[in-house]
Each structure stands twice: as structure tokens, then as C-alpha cells.
Enzyme design. Structure first.
Site: not given
Ligand code: DQA
Length: 137
Positions: A9-10, A17, A22, A74, A95, A97
């Protein structure tokens, strides 16, 4: 080699954003860079804001693809369902980020994805995705 990047999401709003966290680049533009850098790979990109759709995609690709790069955004910090999906499939999941979640709020220090992931790459901006691709090579 078939690798898919799955964004939660987002992350469709990258570029607009919170650019101080980011960055200012859209994911579409960055993905085009990745495709030209890794011409020998079959690279795919999927994004959804909906938890169940992300789980459906993991199940769809998770028995045939060679690698999944997952930024659950999130949902990383909340989703038992996505964490279970990572464990339920055969394809290894890295994973990712963009930000260093451990330097941020306490609730971002928990990941339901990490226990089932092959590895975790975070904090390198969009380059985290490239490092994840390289981990599969
Ligand atoms: C994120 C970190 C998450 O905490 C956040 O909710 C995101 C993006 C990252 O890539 O840094 O949406 O996964």
C-alpha cells in the site's frame, strides 16, 4: 530467471509521497531502469493497496517463479496473513524496504514478513530493490 517485485500500500505514490523519506522518483521510472539493467531477467512488477490481493498474487506466483521481492509497506507491520503467505509458498522471498525502518517509529520495528523471508534488505532507498535482485543472481 523469473523475478517479481510486489509492492504494497501507498507505494503507488512513490515520487509524490513523503519524498524526504522515499525519494522523488516514481516506481514506474525506477522499474524501467531495472529492466534495462537486467535484460537477461524476466522482471515483473505488481502493486496493490489491498491486503488480500497481495496474498492472492503471492499464491499465484509462489510455486513457479524463481524469486519474489516483497515490500509489503505498512502491511509488513500488521499482516499475519501476508506473513503466513510467505511461509506457505515455495519461491524464496526477499523482504525489502526503501527506508531504514529501525530508525523510525517503534511500530515499524516489527515485521510479520521477516520470519519467512530468505533475507531482508532495507534502508538503501530504491537501490534496496536492485540489491535484492542481485541476491538472487
Ligand atoms: C516501507 C516502510 C514501511 O514502514 C512503510 O509503511 C511503507 C514503506 C519502506 O519501503 O520503507 O509504506 O516499507
Amino acid at each position: 530467471m523469473k523475478i517479481i517485485i510486489i509492492n504494497g500500500p501507498n507505494l503507488n505514490l512513490l515520487g509524490k509521497r513523503e519524498p524526504e523519506i522515499y525519494g522523488g522518483k516514481t516506481f514506474e521510472a525506477y522499474f524501467a531502469d531495472l529492466q534495462s539493467k537486467f535484460k537477461d531477467l524476466e522482471l515483473e512488477y505488481y502493486q496493490s493497496n489491498i491486503e488480500g490481493e497481495l496474498i492472492d498474487k503471492m499464491q499465484e506466483v509462489g510455486f513457479t517463479y524463481d524469486g519474489i521481492i516483497l515490500n509489503a509497506a505498512a502491511y509488513t507491520h500488521t499482516s499475519v496473513g501476508l506473513g503466513d503467505a510467505v511461509k506457505a509458498i515455495n519461491t524464496p522471498v526477499v523482504e525489502v524496504h526503501i527506508s531504514n525502518t529501525h530508525q523510525r517509529e517503534d511500530f515499524r520495528h516489527v515485521s510479520y514478513i521477516s520470519p519467512g523471508a530468505k533475507g531482508v534488505i532495507l534502508g538503501f532507498g530504491l537501490q534496496s530493490y536492485e540489491l535484492a535482485i542481485r541476491s538472487f543472481l
